[in-house]
Design a protein around this motif. Sequence first.
Motif, short mmCIF file in Angstrom:
data_model
loop_
_atom_site.label_atom_id
_atom_site.label_comp_id
_atom_site.label_asym_id
_atom_site.label_seq_id
_atom_site.Cartn_x
_atom_site.Cartn_y
_atom_site.Cartn_z
N ALA A 261 0.83 -1.21 0.00
CA ALA A 261 0.00 0.00 0.00
C ALA A 261 0.86 1.26 0.00
N THR A 262 2.01 1.22 0.64
CA THR A 262 2.91 2.37 0.66
C THR A 262 3.48 2.63 -0.72
N ILE A 263 3.86 1.56 -1.42
CA ILE A 263 4.40 1.69 -2.77
C ILE A 263 3.34 2.28 -3.70
N ILE A 264 2.13 1.75 -3.62
CA ILE A 264 1.04 2.24 -4.48
C ILE A 264 0.76 3.71 -4.20
N GLU A 265 0.71 4.08 -2.93
CA GLU A 265 0.43 5.47 -2.57
C GLU A 265 1.51 6.40 -3.11
N ALA A 266 2.76 6.00 -2.99
CA ALA A 266 3.87 6.85 -3.46
C ALA A 266 3.82 7.02 -4.97
N HIS A 267 3.62 5.92 -5.70
CA HIS A 267 3.52 6.02 -7.16
C HIS A 267 2.28 6.80 -7.58
N ALA A 268 1.17 6.58 -6.88
CA ALA A 268 -0.06 7.29 -7.21
C ALA A 268 0.12 8.80 -7.03
N ASN A 269 0.92 9.19 -6.06
CA ASN A 269 1.17 10.61 -5.85
C ASN A 269 1.79 11.27 -7.08
N THR A 270 2.65 10.53 -7.78
CA THR A 270 3.25 11.08 -9.00
C THR A 270 2.16 11.40 -10.02
N TYR A 271 1.21 10.50 -10.18
CA TYR A 271 0.09 10.72 -11.09
C TYR A 271 -0.80 11.85 -10.62
N ARG A 272 -1.04 11.92 -9.31
CA ARG A 272 -1.89 12.98 -8.78
C ARG A 272 -1.29 14.36 -9.02
N VAL A 273 0.01 14.45 -8.81
CA VAL A 273 0.69 15.74 -9.07
C VAL A 273 0.57 16.11 -10.54
N ALA A 274 0.84 15.13 -11.41
CA ALA A 274 0.77 15.39 -12.86
C ALA A 274 -0.64 15.81 -13.26
N ALA A 275 -1.63 15.10 -12.74
CA ALA A 275 -3.02 15.41 -13.09
C ALA A 275 -3.41 16.81 -12.62
N GLY A 276 -2.85 17.24 -11.50
CA GLY A 276 -3.17 18.57 -10.99
C GLY A 276 -2.54 19.71 -11.77
N LEU A 277 -1.43 19.41 -12.45
CA LEU A 277 -0.71 20.44 -13.17
C LEU A 277 -1.10 20.55 -14.64
N TYR A 278 -1.43 19.39 -15.24
CA TYR A 278 -1.67 19.36 -16.67
C TYR A 278 -3.15 19.06 -16.94
N ASP A 279 -3.79 19.87 -17.71
CA ASP A 279 -5.21 19.68 -18.05
C ASP A 279 -5.33 18.74 -19.23
#
Length: 279
Positions: A261-279
């Motif tokens: 779950a820690t690995i998934i959360e950390a990788h998911a954060n990369t996607y979340r940051v990208a999604a927040g910056l790029y429309d």
Amino acid sequence: MDKYTLLPEQLLYEGTVTEQQFFTAEPLTEEAILRTHTAAYWTKLRDNTLTRKEARAIGFPMRPDLVARGRVIAQGTLECARFAFRDGVALNIAGGTHHAFADHGEGFCVFNDIAIAANELLHTGEVERVLIVDLDVHQGNGTASLFAQEPRVFTFSMHGARNYPARKERSDLDIGLPDQTGDEVYLDTLRRHLPGLLDGVQPDLVFYLSGVDVLATDKLGRLSMTLQGCKERDRFVLESCHRRNLPVAIAMGGGYSDRLATIIEAHANTYRVAAGLYD
């Protein structure tokens, strides 16, 4: 690894991405493989004739399906680069196999996906200058070796100084961090170096290897970053590129915490940051 199945499921469940945003790559062509890897090495992979010593260096018994998987991953990184030209950013659920050299694999890496993508784009003329930002906890030794004589590709690796590999290659810029480096020192070091690289190199494309083995919970990492610190690392890299209108292709790299779950959360954060910056 289970993370390659669970990460997309998590991203879809929480609404960070939609089904329409995913793509599935075809296997990389032999022609593209041979722009980066030697014919002798490719022949051994294709014919499943690596010696036991060569397979041991990679870290697992080689099988045709693992070679096929590696070809798809490498093609995925190449396609991510092309999607990044259009959308600003694209991410490969896998990739970041930076320990693969021209003539051999090691460290669980068979093909060097980022090197293959960079070489292909240089060959086709889609880019003239590339920056590789490798923030996996392990030095990108294969990548450094592959581009040691290639002035069009700048390699930057920030990694654990005492971590694998024991014998480091020379990147264009290497920063070795001491064991137990935490968020404050890590982020301060990155902030002092990355903007100058982006402005100085002036790449047409950035490849970002966003390994999450920098976490304190990682079994192989030896650094002491938190999940929030790792997310801030991703945010700084992507904001720095976004501000300069630089397309970014991201490969996930390593992550070996005890709790999946820690690995998934950390990788998911990369996607979340990208999604927040790029429309």
